[in-house]
Design a protein around this motif. Structure first.
Motif, PDB file in Angstrom:
ATOM      1  N   GLY A  54       0.715  -1.216  -0.011  1.00 12.16           N
ATOM      2  CA  GLY A  54      -0.088   0.235   0.165  1.00 12.16           C
ATOM      3  C   GLY A  54       1.046   1.340   0.004  1.00 12.16           C
ATOM      4  O   GLY A  54       0.416   2.117  -0.517  1.00 12.16           O
TER       5      GLY A  54
ATOM      6  N   ASP B  73      -6.476  -4.818  -2.011  1.00 14.39           N
ATOM      7  CA  ASP B  73      -6.346  -5.040  -3.562  1.00 14.39           C
ATOM      8  C   ASP B  73      -4.652  -4.966  -3.926  1.00 14.39           C
ATOM      9  O   ASP B  73      -4.427  -3.861  -4.282  1.00 14.39           O
ATOM     10  CB  ASP B  73      -6.878  -4.269  -4.330  1.00 14.39           C
ATOM     11  CG  ASP B  73      -8.280  -4.714  -4.704  1.00 14.39           C
ATOM     12  OD1 ASP B  73      -8.576  -5.945  -4.739  1.00 14.39           O
ATOM     13  OD2 ASP B  73      -9.366  -4.030  -4.596  1.00 14.39           O
ATOM     14  N   TYR B  74      -3.969  -5.926  -3.534  1.00 20.12           N
ATOM     15  CA  TYR B  74      -2.486  -5.690  -3.881  1.00 20.12           C
ATOM     16  C   TYR B  74      -1.999  -6.835  -4.372  1.00 20.12           C
ATOM     17  O   TYR B  74      -2.661  -8.107  -4.530  1.00 20.12           O
ATOM     18  CB  TYR B  74      -1.639  -5.353  -2.847  1.00 20.12           C
ATOM     19  CG  TYR B  74      -1.333  -6.351  -1.727  1.00 20.12           C
ATOM     20  CD1 TYR B  74      -0.141  -7.104  -1.824  1.00 20.12           C
ATOM     21  CD2 TYR B  74      -2.275  -6.652  -0.750  1.00 20.12           C
ATOM     22  CE1 TYR B  74       0.151  -8.130  -0.925  1.00 20.12           C
ATOM     23  CE2 TYR B  74      -1.856  -7.791   0.277  1.00 20.12           C
ATOM     24  CZ  TYR B  74      -0.756  -8.385   0.015  1.00 20.12           C
ATOM     25  OH  TYR B  74      -0.675  -9.521   0.851  1.00 20.12           O
TER      26      TYR B  74
ATOM     27  N   GLU C  14      -9.389   5.443  -3.335  1.00 17.43           N
ATOM     28  CA  GLU C  14      -9.776   4.932  -4.695  1.00 17.43           C
ATOM     29  C   GLU C  14      -8.444   5.204  -5.700  1.00 17.43           C
ATOM     30  O   GLU C  14      -8.338   4.244  -6.398  1.00 17.43           O
ATOM     31  CB  GLU C  14     -11.296   5.190  -5.055  1.00 17.43           C
ATOM     32  CG  GLU C  14     -11.515   4.357  -6.464  1.00 17.43           C
ATOM     33  CD  GLU C  14     -13.015   4.534  -6.978  1.00 17.43           C
ATOM     34  OE1 GLU C  14     -13.392   5.672  -7.172  1.00 17.43           O
ATOM     35  OE2 GLU C  14     -13.469   3.343  -7.071  1.00 17.43           O
TER      36      GLU C  14
ATOM     37  N   ASN D 195      -5.625   3.274  -5.080  1.00 14.02           N
ATOM     38  CA  ASN D 195      -5.820   1.924  -5.865  1.00 14.02           C
ATOM     39  C   ASN D 195      -5.654   1.927  -7.204  1.00 14.02           C
ATOM     40  O   ASN D 195      -5.320   0.935  -7.850  1.00 14.02           O
ATOM     41  CB  ASN D 195      -7.183   1.335  -5.146  1.00 14.02           C
ATOM     42  CG  ASN D 195      -7.064   0.532  -3.780  1.00 14.02           C
ATOM     43  OD1 ASN D 195      -6.656  -0.523  -3.808  1.00 14.02           O
ATOM     44  ND2 ASN D 195      -7.289   1.346  -2.634  1.00 14.02           N
TER      45      ASN D 195
ATOM     46  N   TYR E  20      -2.058   1.625  -8.082  1.00 10.01           N
ATOM     47  CA  TYR E  20      -1.607   0.262  -7.866  1.00 10.01           C
ATOM     48  C   TYR E  20      -2.196  -0.583  -9.014  1.00 10.01           C
ATOM     49  O   TYR E  20      -1.453  -1.298  -9.614  1.00 10.01           O
ATOM     50  CB  TYR E  20      -2.293  -0.361  -6.868  1.00 10.01           C
ATOM     51  CG  TYR E  20      -2.087   0.260  -5.315  1.00 10.01           C
ATOM     52  CD1 TYR E  20      -1.023   1.331  -4.978  1.00 10.01           C
ATOM     53  CD2 TYR E  20      -3.004  -0.042  -4.193  1.00 10.01           C
ATOM     54  CE1 TYR E  20      -1.124   1.917  -3.887  1.00 10.01           C
ATOM     55  CE2 TYR E  20      -2.993   0.854  -3.060  1.00 10.01           C
ATOM     56  CZ  TYR E  20      -1.836   1.700  -2.874  1.00 10.01           C
ATOM     57  OH  TYR E  20      -1.959   2.337  -1.658  1.00 10.01           O
TER      58      TYR E  20
END
Lengths: 352, 222
Positions: A96, A134-135, A222, A225, A228
């Motif tokens: 993160g 979500d990684y 968001e 994310n 990422y």
């Protein structure tokens, strides 16, 4: 008189490769079958002005890696299955916070305390997100000691390229077996990537940099994310790696990674002696998984046979890659049992 | 006679111990092979114990149910073994300082006995790449083990990539070490595969040919 090649255990080779890639910071807690990495680092890092620190636990380890990686320096830790489970919260924070660093998981039999024999039952944890959120980790799986050296170096480069943690997923056999290796030269530290635009290097006469994995505004989080995911999309496009063995004209495709990938080459040779044309597809990057090439190869064979030292984890990615074009069969051993070429041959022939 | 194999981590002590035990057994001696390796988690005598027992060797290792336990357990019967004068006892120690320390704790049992302690070295292993490093290792392990070494063993190898030159380089370095430490060189070790191809007269020291037992399951490919 220094020799060009050395006989090294996989664990030793991974440690030396990391040092030669410019890693000068290692934090770790001993656990079989990877303790030689920590042992080697404790001996070698002081010789190259590095820092070795034996921590009080894997939870402490991963947070020290988090802190050290915030400085933009090359940092790593290594552990084995239960230890990597303990690290998962920190791994998620590091992903993160978009920090480059390298983890090594020398996998042993599980679940729970399991045993100390080689296994591949941590595939899901490695590739599908062992921690929350979500990684993704960039996951590389060596099948020889020489390859362990090369992939350890690549892991540091990929971690820097994507500002994301990378993972060497090796089974206990790769950690413990000994093979001749040729080591790369020592990396000149001044040639390492410049992270001065984000790293915590002291805020004297500049605005402070902030390394965090949070944003309390959902729209802001968001956006983080999305950033990422853009990286992961790029990695899927650019970082799929695999090896093929005798896949030209193969009628059946055998799929396995790490130690099993290597055993499968023996299986292919044995089956060839009996006139059965098979080939090996060995994923090297487990994430991103080399779906694209697997799909092409699956077009040309009668069925795909996946072998793992687990109850069947990677086989799910094989099925995703094959997309139902041909049947996908599975053979696995669990608990730290390494399958022999002969038993795999028998399991394969039952499918004919 | 008690034969003790010591040396750095990964120098080939276990392979040599097994082969020495088999060699003595072939000479129709009573042989016990003692697994005192508390360091290595894989590739140990206990992993081939059944095969060696079938060959008539008395394998002294941890109890079957404890073979895979990740603890530094010593086998039973050591006192009994070390006091039997008729028997050849081959002792395989774990590598480096911690491995050597185990035999130090058994020193009272060794005093007054016929002991031959070998220092096994592969100059292609990390931390054993120079004469100076090897001499330092000998000094340190001798003090940790409280053993006076009797001889050196040249086990220079790069596994399947070993060649005559590799072994000869080992001989040259071990010969230097021998001069410094005044320890004689007992053997130059050759694997069976290499021995088939080479002329032993090329070597300075007596050749001991070994069969490799610590193999991985896919090595039968060739």
């Amino acid at each position: 008189m220094k020799t060009e090649k050395l006989m090294m255990k996989g664990n030793e080779a991974i440690a030396e490769a990391a040092i030669r890639a410019g890693c000068r910071l290692y934090f770790g807690y001993p656990i079989t079958p990877q303790s030689e990495i920590a042992e080697y680092m404790s001996r070698r890092l002081p010789e190259v002005d590095g820092t070795f620190l034996q921590t009080e636990s894997e939870v402490a380890t991963v947070n020290m890696v988090y802190g050290a990686a915030s400085t933009g320096k090359r940092v790593m830790t290594s552990t084995s299955s239960p230890g990597f489970s303990l690290m998962q919260e920190g791994v998620s924070y590091i992903a993160g916070a978009e920090l480059p660093c390298v983890f090594v998981n020398v996998v042993r039999g599980g679940p729970g305390l399991g045993d100390i024999q080689p296994a591949q039952s941590d595939y899901f944890q490695a590739t599908k997100g062992g921690g929350h959120g979500d990684y993704k980790l960039l996951v590389l799986a060596p099948s020889t000691i020489q390859e362990a050296v090369e992939l350890t170096q690549l892991a540091f480069d990929l971690a820097d390229k994507y500002r994301n943690p990378a993972l060497i997923l090796a089974d206990g056999m790769i950690g413990q077996m000994m093979e001749p290796v040729e080591l790369p030269p020592m990396r000149d530290l001044s040639t390492l990537p410049d992270h001065s635009d984000w790293a915590l290097t002291g805020a004297n006469e500049r605005e402070p940099h902030k390394v965090t994995s949070f944003n309390i505004d959902p729209y802001g989080l968001e956006e983080m994310n999305k950033r990422y995911q853009e990286k992961y999309t790029r990695a899927v496009r650019e970082e799929q790696r695999w090896e093929e063995y005798k896949t030209d004209n193969a009628e059946y495709l055998l799929v396995g990674y790490g130690t099993v990938g290597r055993i499968l080459k023996s299986v292919v040779d044995k089956l060839a002696e009996e006139g059965i044309a098979t080939g090996v597809f060995r994923p090297i990057s487990l994430w991103p998984f080399p779906y694209t090439r697997l799909r092409e190869l699956a077009e040309a064979v009668k069925f795909v046979f996946t072998v793992e030292m687990s109850s069947g984890q990677m086989v799910e990615d094989v099925r995703l890659g094959v997309e139902g074009r041909v049947p996908v069969h599975f053979y696995g051993r669990m608990g730290g049992v390494v399958p022999t070429p002969d038993e795999i041959c028998s399991a394969f022939k039952k499918l004919l | 006679m008690i034969h003790i194999l010591t040396g750095p981590f990964g120098s080939g002590k276990t392979e040599l111990a097994i082969n020495l035990a088999l060699h003595l057994k072939n000479a129709e001696e009573d042989v016990s092979l003692v697994d005192l390796d508390v360091i290595t988690p894989y590739f140990r005598i206990r992993d081939v114990a059944d095969f060696l027992s079938e060959k008539g060797i008395d394998v002294v290792t941890v109890k079957r149910e404890l073979r895979h336990v990740d603890l530094p357990i010593l086998p039973q019967r050591l006192v009994e073994l070390f006091t039997q004068r008729e028997r050849h006892v081959v002792v395989d120690l774990g590598g480096d300082d911690d491995g050597a320390r185990v035999i130090s704790s058994l020193k009272p049992l060794l005093d007054g006995r016929q002991v031959r302690a070998y220092f096994v070295v592969n100059v292609f292993r990390p931390f054993n790449e120079t004469v100076e490093e090897i001499c330092q290792n000998i000094g340190r392990l001798s003090s940790r083990s409280r053993l006076r070494f009797n001889a050196l063993v040249n086990n220079a190898n790069l596994g399947d990539q070993s060649t005559e030159e590799i072994v000869a380089l080992g001989e040259r370095m071990v010969s230097e070490v021998s001069k410094v430490t005044e320890l004689p060189v007992q053997w130059t070790v050759l694997s069976e595969e290499l021995a088939e191809r080479l002329n032993f007269s090329a070597f300075k020291y007596p050749v001991f040919v070994i069969k490799r037992f610590m193999r991985v399951s896919w090595e039968d490919r060739r």
